[in-house]
Design an enzyme around this catalytic site. Structure first.
Site, PDB file in Angstrom:
ATOM      1  N   GLY A 110      47.880 104.874  30.081  1.00 38.39           N
ATOM      2  CA  GLY A 110      47.417 104.116  31.231  1.00 38.39           C
ATOM      3  C   GLY A 110      46.379 103.098  30.839  1.00 38.39           C
ATOM      4  O   GLY A 110      46.448 101.930  31.232  1.00 38.39           O
ATOM      5  N   ALA A 111      45.404 103.544  30.034  1.00 34.45           N
ATOM      6  CA  ALA A 111      44.334 102.651  29.598  1.00 34.45           C
ATOM      7  C   ALA A 111      43.573 103.354  28.488  1.00 34.45           C
ATOM      8  O   ALA A 111      43.739 104.549  28.260  1.00 34.45           O
ATOM      9  CB  ALA A 111      43.404 102.294  30.755  1.00 34.45           C
TER      10      ALA A 111
ATOM     11  N   GLU B  17      39.606 103.517  26.439  1.00 33.74           N
ATOM     12  CA  GLU B  17      38.181 103.214  26.628  1.00 33.74           C
ATOM     13  C   GLU B  17      37.513 102.613  25.405  1.00 33.74           C
ATOM     14  O   GLU B  17      36.302 102.751  25.230  1.00 33.74           O
ATOM     15  CB  GLU B  17      37.433 104.487  27.030  1.00 33.74           C
ATOM     16  CG  GLU B  17      37.276 105.542  25.923  1.00 33.74           C
ATOM     17  CD  GLU B  17      38.389 106.561  25.860  1.00 33.74           C
ATOM     18  OE1 GLU B  17      38.203 107.630  25.265  1.00 33.74           O
ATOM     19  OE2 GLU B  17      39.464 106.288  26.423  1.00 33.74           O
ATOM     20  N   ASN B  18      38.245 101.911  24.541  1.00 31.54           N
ATOM     21  CA  ASN B  18      37.646 101.314  23.352  1.00 31.54           C
ATOM     22  C   ASN B  18      36.294 100.695  23.686  1.00 31.54           C
ATOM     23  O   ASN B  18      36.157  99.974  24.662  1.00 31.54           O
ATOM     24  CB  ASN B  18      38.553 100.208  22.802  1.00 31.54           C
ATOM     25  CG  ASN B  18      40.027 100.502  23.015  1.00 31.54           C
ATOM     26  OD1 ASN B  18      40.561 100.173  24.053  1.00 31.54           O
ATOM     27  ND2 ASN B  18      40.641 101.132  22.053  1.00 31.54           N
TER      28      ASN B  18
ATOM     29  N   HIS C  52      37.320 105.090  35.471  1.00 31.52           N
ATOM     30  CA  HIS C  52      37.456 106.130  34.438  1.00 31.52           C
ATOM     31  C   HIS C  52      37.129 105.571  33.053  1.00 31.52           C
ATOM     32  O   HIS C  52      36.333 106.157  32.309  1.00 31.52           O
ATOM     33  CB  HIS C  52      38.883 106.688  34.463  1.00 31.52           C
ATOM     34  CG  HIS C  52      39.155 107.753  33.453  1.00 31.52           C
ATOM     35  ND1 HIS C  52      39.069 109.095  33.733  1.00 31.52           N
ATOM     36  CD2 HIS C  52      39.508 107.682  32.147  1.00 31.52           C
ATOM     37  CE1 HIS C  52      39.358 109.797  32.654  1.00 31.52           C
ATOM     38  NE2 HIS C  52      39.626 108.953  31.674  1.00 31.52           N
ATOM     39  N   GLU C  53      37.743 104.446  32.717  1.00 31.18           N
ATOM     40  CA  GLU C  53      37.519 103.899  31.373  1.00 31.18           C
ATOM     41  C   GLU C  53      36.094 103.390  31.215  1.00 31.18           C
ATOM     42  O   GLU C  53      35.498 103.518  30.134  1.00 31.18           O
ATOM     43  CB  GLU C  53      38.533 102.798  31.076  1.00 31.18           C
ATOM     44  CG  GLU C  53      39.988 103.211  31.223  1.00 31.18           C
ATOM     45  CD  GLU C  53      40.364 104.473  30.457  1.00 31.18           C
ATOM     46  OE1 GLU C  53      39.732 104.773  29.423  1.00 31.18           O
ATOM     47  OE2 GLU C  53      41.292 105.168  30.898  1.00 31.18           O
TER      48      GLU C  53
ATOM     49  N   HIS D 106      33.796 106.270  30.573  1.00 33.36           N
ATOM     50  CA  HIS D 106      33.911 106.759  29.192  1.00 33.36           C
ATOM     51  C   HIS D 106      32.861 106.125  28.274  1.00 33.36           C
ATOM     52  O   HIS D 106      32.588 106.662  27.192  1.00 33.36           O
ATOM     53  CB  HIS D 106      35.294 106.439  28.635  1.00 33.36           C
ATOM     54  CG  HIS D 106      36.280 107.550  28.733  1.00 33.36           C
ATOM     55  ND1 HIS D 106      35.994 108.847  28.368  1.00 33.36           N
ATOM     56  CD2 HIS D 106      37.584 107.563  29.128  1.00 33.36           C
ATOM     57  CE1 HIS D 106      37.065 109.594  28.536  1.00 33.36           C
ATOM     58  NE2 HIS D 106      38.036 108.855  29.007  1.00 33.36           N
TER      59      HIS D 106
END
Length: 885
Positions: free
Chosen positions: A271-272, A274-275, A307-308, A311
């Site tokens: 989905g994605a 979090e870099n 969410h990301e 993170h």
């Protein structure tokens, strides 16, 4: 299995890395035929390592090594060992600089792991083990380094060059052929594991904004999208700013970089991601516009962007020591995005949706061949453990801690967690200990939730003594065996209890031995196989409201009869349990109808059930969003999980009959709800408007179940005149289930209108894949050859193949095994291209043993055929091996 069973990695075998890497300097040059990656690593022996003389072992996959140098001296062949997965250099000093140069081919990378080509350029996905596909490295999360990345590419073809952290320099250069090129240098000031590295070399449009943090820093925000899509990026930008403000207000956490970037790419396995400072997203969680995105799409964008971003602290600043600790970051961050969603939208509706999804995905996982604890004890391929257990059950475990210690102590625990572990790679034990130390609550027993798989069952019985006014609840806990563990130690389970009086009010709860009743909702700690709780001064026999707000991820057994369930549906002050009472009632009656159908007796929805639905519908104006949830029948998959031997045809027939009865008996009321919940004015995805649309579209679906031409005309009229995608796709989904001329016209019209919008076409593919019509499999097979479908694009695969195998219970589980054969074919084809996606589709077979012997034989044959595939990936081999074992 055709290939050797992949090796199993165990948590108990964890040892610290032999070497640490303090800094990484990457120089990445993208060319037409290949990409050249030069790395410079500052390496030191780890004083905590077990072997002080260990050789240096670097991970690397599909890399062509051009040179390797140690402290400036080029190493000759024979002084190191190179295999398809490792570069080993013996006899290295305690501290040194290692330089390697290698070539990779992103254009051939169909796995979408590492550095790969998509439509508009080159992108990365390094979690969990993708960085080793870019350069040689110690690719594990407890090796944290500071990264500098200098990127080079053709200026005209790839004008955007991005990596983690802050841009410190850029410039122009010329290729050997004279073509204009450029470069950009990025420095991330924070140490991070390699899985958080990101780079983008692409042609993209950018939406920019600014956020002023609570400390006064003006941070640049940027969302990069494919050319021509800027008008679809604004909502994601607003979502990002909401999330940043919320994290400051609720947890005191602010952005630590000068800028924060999101890049949307259409080819992405997840989905994605979090870099650090450069989040790579699947386009479906960034792009939105009222005519192409639904209410659920907007809510998902809100939640995933949050969410990301969350993170950045729970995952990046504090990361996991090893992949067994994956829920340390994911479970905690899912809990945080759930709380964000509850504050932005309806708390009760969000909770209902979370639990419905947990029961649909995680409960079956806990009972299937891939059952594993929140902190797995072993794995063959880590990509297979991005599971509902790690994410959703992990969030429930965090929520239980929040329930046990209270919101104030939870915040203190979070503060202590960051104070102790900022910049570290740690374990779930470290997180729980911070919570225990901050609250003074002993959570030693509670930690069993991290190490024991399975869904516990709470069996509740009760007695009431009218003379002494005492009510006693006896609670017994048990947990079924799971792979590798036959018996389970008792869990620490917070059971939130209320007692509802005949007049619908909550009874004050005073436990025996207490001097007063402190509250009408109490948290009971169930820690032993059996507990007895006695309440005094209970004036009448109550109806228990158990596990309010779904206080623990358990299966609850209590002998509710229809009158008590209808009483809770009407009166429970806990919104979740009002919904739960209706679901229990519907499930009980539907299971009885399945038995009747199997025995040749008449079956259907009883009048009392329809009356209860009617009362909910009549009360819907108070909260349309809640009413839409309460009026949704339990899914076929959920009903199946309640049966010892699943009969998908009988379940489908019963659920369809119930829906038809509701549509027929309540036709007038449903039409009134449909018309009364039209939302005037321009489209807005706000909670109130979305709730009204949800109730309106559910009412329309029930009206269509009546099967009249007038109903069909009404649905087609909505489809044709819809002013937003929510209403358009709702009508299309209804029509897709019925064999009528309007269905064909709607599908053809929808495709012609939206064929240039990939995310909208995904909805079109899924609508046909989940259709209940008997010819659905043939239609899905035809669509695999349609220009709109590509087996190389994960979103297309999840929409069509995933929609059919995961969301079309009756057709996938066809008695002749045709659904199993088709999906097995797709898994085998996918595995050669993208093993991660193939493994996710293969999970459709997890529950094959719950079916009758004929279906089991077909499913086993399909799994064995997958297992015999030559060159099967570790990803799919693990799924097939465990399913068959």
């Amino acid at each position: 299995m055709a290939s050797a069973t992949p090796a199993t990695i165990y948590l108990k075998d964890y040892t610290p890395p032999a070497f640490l890497i303090s800094s990484v300097d990457l120089d990445v040059a993208v060319f037409e035929e290949h990409t050249r990656v030069a790395s410079r690593l500052h390496v030191q022996r780890n004083p905590a390592a077990a072997d002080p003389a260990a050789a240096l072992v670097l991970d690397g996959e599909e890399l062509v090594l051009e040179s390797v140098s140690l402290d400036g001296h080029r190493l000759e062949e024979g002084t190191y060992t190179l295999t398809s997965e490792r570069l080993t250099i013996p006899g290295v000093p305690d501290a040194f600089v290692l330089e390697t140069v290698c070539r990779i081919r992103p254009q051939d990378n169909t796995k979408l792991s590492g550095f790969y080509v998509s439509k508009d350029g080159c992108f990365t996905q390094c979690e969990a083990e993708g960085f080793r596909r870019i350069t040689f490295f110690i690719d594990r999360p407890d090796v944290m380094s500071r990264y500098t990345a200098t990127l080079h590419a053709d200026r005209r073809r790839y004008p955007v060059l991005l990596s983690n952290g802050n841009l410190v320099d850029l410039g122009d250069e010329v290729s050997s052929s004279g073509a204009p090129r450029h470069w950009a240098k990025w420095v991330d000031p924070f140490p991070k594991p390699s899985y958080l590295f990101a780079m983008v070399v692409a042609k993209l449009d950018v939406l920019e904004d600014t956020f002023v943090t609570r400390s006064g820093k003006h941070a640049r925000l940027a969302i990069y999208v494919e050319p021509g899509k800027l008008d679809q990026a604004d909502f994601a930008m607003q979502s990002l700013k909401k999330a940043m403000k919320w994290d400051e207000d609720v947890f005191g956490l602010e952005l630590d970089l000068d800028q924060y970037m999101i890049v949307a790419v259409g080819d992405f396995n997840m989905g994605a991601m979090e870099n650090k400072g450069l989040n790579i997203f699947n386009t479906k969680y960034v792009l939105a516009r009222p005519d192409i995105a639904t209410d659920i799409d907007y809510q998902n964008i809100d939640r995933v962007v949050a969410h990301e971003y969350f993170h950045n602290w729970t995952g990046n600043r504090v990361t996991c020591r090893d992949w067994f600790q994956l829920s340390l970051k994911e479970g905690l961050t899912v809990f945080r995005d759930q709380e964000f969603g509850a504050d932005v939208y309806s708390r009760s509706v969000q909770r209902i949706r979370e639990v419905r999804d947990l029961r649909a995905r995680q409960f079956p996982e806990d009972a299937g061949p891939m059952a594993h604890p929140v902190r797995p004890q072993s794995y063959m391929e880590i990509s297979n453990f991005y599971t509902a257990t790690v994410y959703q059950k992990g969030a429930e475990v965090v929520r239980m801690i929040h329930t046990l210690i209270g919101a104030r102590n939870f915040r203190k625990g979070m503060d202590l967690y960051f104070q102790r572990h900022d910049g570290q790679a740690v374990t779930t034990d470290d997180f729980v200990q911070a919570m225990a130390d901050a609250s003074g609550v002993d959570l030693t027993h509670f930690k069993r939730w991290y190490d024991q798989a399975g869904t516990p069952t709470l069996e509740v019985t009760d007695t009431y003594d009218s003379k002494s006014k005492r009510y006693t609840a006896t609670i017994r806990q048990s947990c079924p065996s799971t792979p590798g563990r036959l018996t389970k130690a008792p869990f620490h389970i917070p059971l939130v209890l209320g007692l509802v009086a005949a007049d619908g009010t909550d009874i004050p709860l005073q436990l025996e031995g207490e001097s007063a009743a402190p509250a009408s909702t109490r948290v009971l700690s169930v820690t032993q196989p059996e507990h007895r709780f006695t309440f005094v001064n209970v004036a009448e026999r109550p109806v228990p409201s158990l596990a309010r707000n779904f206080s623990a991820p358990v299966t609850l057994k209590y002998d509710y009869d229809v009158p008590r369930l209808t009483h809770l549906m009407a009166n429970d002050t806990d919104a979740f349990n009002r919904w739960e009472a209706g679901q229990r009632l519907a499930t009980t009656l539907m299971l009885k109808s399945v038995e009747d159908l199997q025995a040749g007796r008449s079956f259907g929805a009883p009048e009392a059930f329809i009356d209860a639905f009617g009362r909910v519908l009549a009360d819907a104006p108070r909260d349309p969003a809640f009413a839409a949830e309460a009026l949704t029948l339990p899914s076929e998959t959920f009903i199946a999980e309640q049966m010892d031997v699943v009969d998908p045809d009988a379940i489908h027939a019963v659920r369809t009959r119930f829906a038809r009865k509701i549509g027929e008996v309540l036709a007038d009321e449903l039409l009134a709800a449909y018309r009364g919940n039209a939302v005037p004015g321009p489209y807005s995805p706000d909670a109130e408007s979305a709730g009204r649309r949800a109730l309106r579209n559910l009412s329309l679906a029930y009206v269509m179940e009546g099967g009249t031409q007038a109903a069909c005309d009404l649905v087609f009229e909505q489809f044709s005149t819809a002013g937003n995608m929510t209403d358009a796709i709702a009508a299309l989904l209804v029509l897709a289930d019925f064999d009528c001329g309007e269905r064909t016209k709607a599908l053809e019209s929808f495709y012609e209108q939206w064929k240039d919008e990939p995310l909208v076409i995904d909805k079109w593919l899924r609508a046909q894949a989940i259709s209940r019509l008997p010819g659905t499999l043939a239609e899905v097979k035809r669509l695999t050859g349609h220009p709109a479908f590509s087996i190389r694009n994960p979103n297309k695969v999840y929409a069509l193949i995933g929609g059919f195998s995961m969301a079309n219970h009756v057709r996938f589980h066809a008695a002749d095994g045709s659904g199993y054969d088709f999906v097995a074919d797709q898994v085998i084809a996918l595995d050669a291209l993208n093993p991660q996606v193939a493994a996710r589709i293969a999970r459709a077979f997890d529950r094959w043993r719950k079916f009758d012997s004929i279906r089991q034989a077909h499913a086993r044959a399909a799994l064995e055929r997958i297992g015999r595939t030559t060159g099967l990936s570790k990803d799919v081999a693990e799924i097939a091996t465990k399913a068959l074992s």
